[in-house]
Write a protein that holds these residues in place. Sequence first.
Motif, PDB file in Angstrom:
ATOM      1  N   GLN A 225       0.819  -1.219   0.000  1.00  0.00           N
ATOM      2  CA  GLN A 225       0.000   0.000   0.000  1.00  0.00           C
ATOM      3  C   GLN A 225       0.857   1.275   0.000  1.00  0.00           C
ATOM      4  OE1 GLN A 225      -3.151  -0.165   2.956  1.00  0.00           O
ATOM      5  NE2 GLN A 225      -3.558  -2.300   2.513  1.00  0.00           N
ATOM      6  N   ILE A 226       1.987   1.223  -0.663  1.00  0.00           N
ATOM      7  CA  ILE A 226       2.797   2.443  -0.809  1.00  0.00           C
ATOM      8  C   ILE A 226       2.492   3.040  -2.185  1.00  0.00           C
ATOM      9  CG2 ILE A 226       5.150   3.351  -1.041  1.00  0.00           C
ATOM     10  CD1 ILE A 226       5.982   1.248   1.054  1.00  0.00           C
ATOM     11  N   HIS A 227       1.920   4.248  -2.177  1.00  0.00           N
ATOM     12  CA  HIS A 227       1.549   4.900  -3.441  1.00  0.00           C
ATOM     13  C   HIS A 227       2.142   6.304  -3.564  1.00  0.00           C
ATOM     14  CE1 HIS A 227      -1.188   1.740  -4.710  1.00  0.00           C
ATOM     15  NE2 HIS A 227      -1.585   1.671  -3.459  1.00  0.00           N
ATOM     16  N   THR A 228       2.630   6.834  -2.443  1.00  0.00           N
ATOM     17  CA  THR A 228       3.152   8.205  -2.483  1.00  0.00           C
ATOM     18  C   THR A 228       4.513   8.241  -1.776  1.00  0.00           C
ATOM     19  OG1 THR A 228       2.211   8.769  -0.340  1.00  0.00           O
ATOM     20  CG2 THR A 228       0.810   9.170  -2.277  1.00  0.00           C
ATOM     21  N   VAL A 229       5.197   9.361  -1.916  1.00  0.00           N
ATOM     22  CA  VAL A 229       6.479   9.513  -1.224  1.00  0.00           C
ATOM     23  C   VAL A 229       6.252   9.502   0.290  1.00  0.00           C
ATOM     24  CG1 VAL A 229       8.404  11.105  -0.825  1.00  0.00           C
ATOM     25  CG2 VAL A 229       7.545  10.734  -3.139  1.00  0.00           C
ATOM     26  N   ALA A 230       5.131  10.128   0.728  1.00  0.00           N
ATOM     27  CA  ALA A 230       4.845  10.146   2.174  1.00  0.00           C
ATOM     28  C   ALA A 230       4.670   8.725   2.709  1.00  0.00           C
ATOM     29  CB  ALA A 230       3.588  10.980   2.436  1.00  0.00           C
ATOM     30  N   ASP A 231       3.970   7.867   1.939  1.00  0.00           N
ATOM     31  CA  ASP A 231       3.819   6.463   2.367  1.00  0.00           C
ATOM     32  C   ASP A 231       5.198   5.824   2.509  1.00  0.00           C
ATOM     33  OD1 ASP A 231       1.041   6.649   2.059  1.00  0.00           O
ATOM     34  OD2 ASP A 231       1.065   5.772   0.036  1.00  0.00           O
ATOM     35  N   GLY A 232       6.033   6.047   1.501  1.00  0.00           N
ATOM     36  CA  GLY A 232       7.359   5.423   1.492  1.00  0.00           C
ATOM     37  C   GLY A 232       8.203   5.891   2.678  1.00  0.00           C
ATOM     38  N   MET A 233       8.126   7.197   2.970  1.00  0.00           N
ATOM     39  CA  MET A 233       8.907   7.732   4.101  1.00  0.00           C
ATOM     40  C   MET A 233       8.406   7.146   5.415  1.00  0.00           C
ATOM     41  SD  MET A 233      11.148   9.405   2.583  1.00  0.00           S
ATOM     42  CE  MET A 233      12.059  10.108   3.940  1.00  0.00           C
ATOM     43  N   ALA A 234       7.077   6.992   5.520  1.00  0.00           N
ATOM     44  CA  ALA A 234       6.517   6.404   6.752  1.00  0.00           C
ATOM     45  C   ALA A 234       6.997   4.961   6.897  1.00  0.00           C
ATOM     46  CB  ALA A 234       4.994   6.472   6.718  1.00  0.00           C
ATOM     47  N   PHE A 254       7.513   5.922 -11.263  1.00  0.00           N
ATOM     48  CA  PHE A 254       7.480   6.321  -9.848  1.00  0.00           C
ATOM     49  C   PHE A 254       8.871   6.680  -9.318  1.00  0.00           C
ATOM     50  CE2 PHE A 254       7.713   5.413  -5.297  1.00  0.00           C
ATOM     51  CZ  PHE A 254       6.581   6.004  -4.782  1.00  0.00           C
ATOM     52  N   THR A 255       9.814   5.747  -9.471  1.00  0.00           N
ATOM     53  CA  THR A 255      11.145   5.961  -8.886  1.00  0.00           C
ATOM     54  C   THR A 255      11.847   7.153  -9.537  1.00  0.00           C
ATOM     55  OG1 THR A 255      11.221   3.579  -8.707  1.00  0.00           O
ATOM     56  CG2 THR A 255      13.226   4.749  -8.162  1.00  0.00           C
ATOM     57  N   ALA A 256      11.735   7.238 -10.860  1.00  0.00           N
ATOM     58  CA  ALA A 256      12.383   8.357 -11.559  1.00  0.00           C
ATOM     59  C   ALA A 256      11.802   9.688 -11.063  1.00  0.00           C
ATOM     60  CB  ALA A 256      12.173   8.212 -13.067  1.00  0.00           C
ATOM     61  N   LYS A 257      10.487   9.712 -10.869  1.00  0.00           N
ATOM     62  CA  LYS A 257       9.864  10.963 -10.402  1.00  0.00           C
ATOM     63  C   LYS A 257      10.302  11.303  -8.977  1.00  0.00           C
ATOM     64  CE  LYS A 257       5.859  10.662 -13.466  1.00  0.00           C
ATOM     65  NZ  LYS A 257       4.438  10.264 -13.586  1.00  0.00           N
ATOM     66  N   LYS A 262       9.850  15.114  -8.691  1.00  0.00           N
ATOM     67  CA  LYS A 262       8.596  15.454  -9.376  1.00  0.00           C
ATOM     68  C   LYS A 262       7.458  14.660  -8.737  1.00  0.00           C
ATOM     69  CE  LYS A 262      10.684  16.504 -13.825  1.00  0.00           C
ATOM     70  NZ  LYS A 262      11.053  15.937 -15.121  1.00  0.00           N
ATOM     71  N   GLU A 263       7.434  14.721  -7.411  1.00  0.00           N
ATOM     72  CA  GLU A 263       6.475  13.891  -6.674  1.00  0.00           C
ATOM     73  C   GLU A 263       5.030  14.189  -7.027  1.00  0.00           C
ATOM     74  OE1 GLU A 263       9.559  14.473  -3.120  1.00  0.00           O
ATOM     75  OE2 GLU A 263       7.453  14.639  -2.564  1.00  0.00           O
ATOM     76  N   ASP A 264       4.764  15.497  -7.325  1.00  0.00           N
ATOM     77  CA  ASP A 264       3.365  15.865  -7.608  1.00  0.00           C
ATOM     78  C   ASP A 264       2.891  15.297  -8.952  1.00  0.00           C
ATOM     79  OD1 ASP A 264       5.323  17.460  -8.564  1.00  0.00           O
ATOM     80  OD2 ASP A 264       4.093  19.283  -8.660  1.00  0.00           O
ATOM     81  N   GLU A 265       3.813  14.761  -9.739  1.00  0.00           N
ATOM     82  CA  GLU A 265       3.414  14.173 -11.038  1.00  0.00           C
ATOM     83  C   GLU A 265       3.170  12.670 -10.945  1.00  0.00           C
ATOM     84  OE1 GLU A 265       6.151  15.257 -14.160  1.00  0.00           O
ATOM     85  OE2 GLU A 265       6.204  17.336 -13.447  1.00  0.00           O
ATOM     86  N   ILE A 266       3.361  12.104  -9.758  1.00  0.00           N
ATOM     87  CA  ILE A 266       3.177  10.652  -9.609  1.00  0.00           C
ATOM     88  C   ILE A 266       1.694  10.311  -9.745  1.00  0.00           C
ATOM     89  CG2 ILE A 266       3.295   8.718  -7.968  1.00  0.00           C
ATOM     90  CD1 ILE A 266       5.877  10.024  -6.853  1.00  0.00           C
ATOM     91  N   VAL A 267       1.390   9.330 -10.602  1.00  0.00           N
ATOM     92  CA  VAL A 267      -0.001   8.891 -10.784  1.00  0.00           C
ATOM     93  C   VAL A 267      -0.291   7.823  -9.733  1.00  0.00           C
ATOM     94  CG1 VAL A 267      -1.668   7.918 -12.418  1.00  0.00           C
ATOM     95  CG2 VAL A 267       0.275   9.275 -13.263  1.00  0.00           C
ATOM     96  N   THR A 268      -1.368   7.998  -8.971  1.00  0.00           N
ATOM     97  CA  THR A 268      -1.656   7.035  -7.899  1.00  0.00           C
ATOM     98  C   THR A 268      -2.992   6.320  -8.106  1.00  0.00           C
ATOM     99  OG1 THR A 268      -2.667   8.774  -6.595  1.00  0.00           O
ATOM    100  CG2 THR A 268      -0.353   8.309  -6.144  1.00  0.00           C
ATOM    101  N   THR A 269      -3.644   6.601  -9.224  1.00  0.00           N
ATOM    102  CA  THR A 269      -4.969   6.027  -9.473  1.00  0.00           C
ATOM    103  C   THR A 269      -4.932   5.103 -10.679  1.00  0.00           C
ATOM    104  OG1 THR A 269      -5.935   8.072  -8.659  1.00  0.00           O
ATOM    105  CG2 THR A 269      -7.386   6.606  -9.882  1.00  0.00           C
ATOM    106  N   MET A 270      -5.411   3.904 -10.501  1.00  0.00           N
ATOM    107  CA  MET A 270      -5.462   2.963 -11.629  1.00  0.00           C
ATOM    108  C   MET A 270      -6.833   3.041 -12.302  1.00  0.00           C
ATOM    109  SD  MET A 270      -3.926   0.819 -13.432  1.00  0.00           S
ATOM    110  CE  MET A 270      -2.667  -0.326 -12.884  1.00  0.00           C
ATOM    111  N   THR A 271      -6.811   3.174 -13.605  1.00  0.00           N
ATOM    112  CA  THR A 271      -8.051   3.085 -14.386  1.00  0.00           C
ATOM    113  C   THR A 271      -7.756   2.113 -15.528  1.00  0.00           C
ATOM    114  OG1 THR A 271      -7.344   4.836 -15.857  1.00  0.00           O
ATOM    115  CG2 THR A 271      -8.657   5.511 -13.959  1.00  0.00           C
TER     116      THR A 271
END
Length: 305
Positions: A225-234, A254-257, A262-271
């Motif tokens: 359930q890691i989808h953002t940088v904040a999740d990863g840091m936690a 993800f990793t490159a961003k 460029k964290e605000d460009e990370i896509v966290t929603t799957m469609t």
Amino acid sequence: MGVNSNSQIPSLSRLAEAMKKDNGKAILQLAHGGRESAYSQNNDYQAIAPSKMDFPWLDYDVKEMTNDDINKIIDDFATATQRAIDAGFDGVEIHNGNHDLLQQFFSAFSNQRIDKWGGSLSNRMELPLAVLKAIRAVIDDNKQADFILGWRISPEEIHGENIGYKVDEMLAQAKKAVEIGIDYLNVSLTGLQYNYAAMPQGYNESFAELFDKISGEAPVFIGSQIHTVADGMAALDNAEGVYIAREALIDPEFTAKVIDKKEDEIVTTMTFERLKEIGLSDGLLKTYATLTDWAKAILLKGLKY
Ligand SMILES: Cc1cc2nc3c(=O)[nH]c(=O)nc-3n(C[C@H](O)[C@H](O)[C@H](O)COP(=O)(O)O)c2cc1C
């Protein structure tokens, strides 16, 4: 995809080369599905397991492994490691979790053998540790001091009344693995039931903290359930490394961003549009589109699709 034949080495080499191109490490996970081998079962092979049992969720019978079958599996893991070295990988990760064959042997639920491969805690860890020793020997024989050896575990196996093993038993197994020699310990948590901060019942510490205490020099990786940088840091509050699985499918950049800030460009929603956009093959797309409700929940929980 597999590493069960020399004929796969050229294509695995291309994969390793692509993974290493931008300074990444290419580590090949070595897995045997055991009873969970529906693909092989449907392609003229026989699914094998520690014990012949009726597993209600499988629509085929499994064969109980003989002593020769077990010894062959140890050799096959060693041969697969040699192929990974020959193909140019930086390491291998032994899959000893997620209900694959090695976990099936460690589980008192699915291993009901009365020979040296089953019964007591030490007998149930015999096969996973024999595989680890065989792989360590191949790496040492090849004089590949920098070759990375990872050990992926499921920290407990509890399904209601069916208890395969509790965390204290896996801590005992992991301690032995550390003594034999692993370079990292990867604690697998399934996305639905647990996240990276989960604690076993009755404990005040997370799985990551508990395994960190026994892992010696080997870093512990945690995820789920890691989808953002904040999740990863936690997650890094509890472990030295994190893994991402579904997020890597949602946003392969993800990793490159993260590196490029460029964290605000990370896509966290799957469609389903996103699935097509990231270029999954038709076959894989169909697999996603026809997932059972259970698998959909695992894959897409909390995400819009
Ligand atoms: C489609 C799919 C395939 C997976 N295959 C593997 C696998 O081959 N080996 C493995 O160790 N874990 C596998 N997992 C489990 C993930 O590595 C991970 O533990 C889980 O999805 C939770 O992490 P996440 O929230 O980052 O996805 C798979 C998960 C999914 C959804």
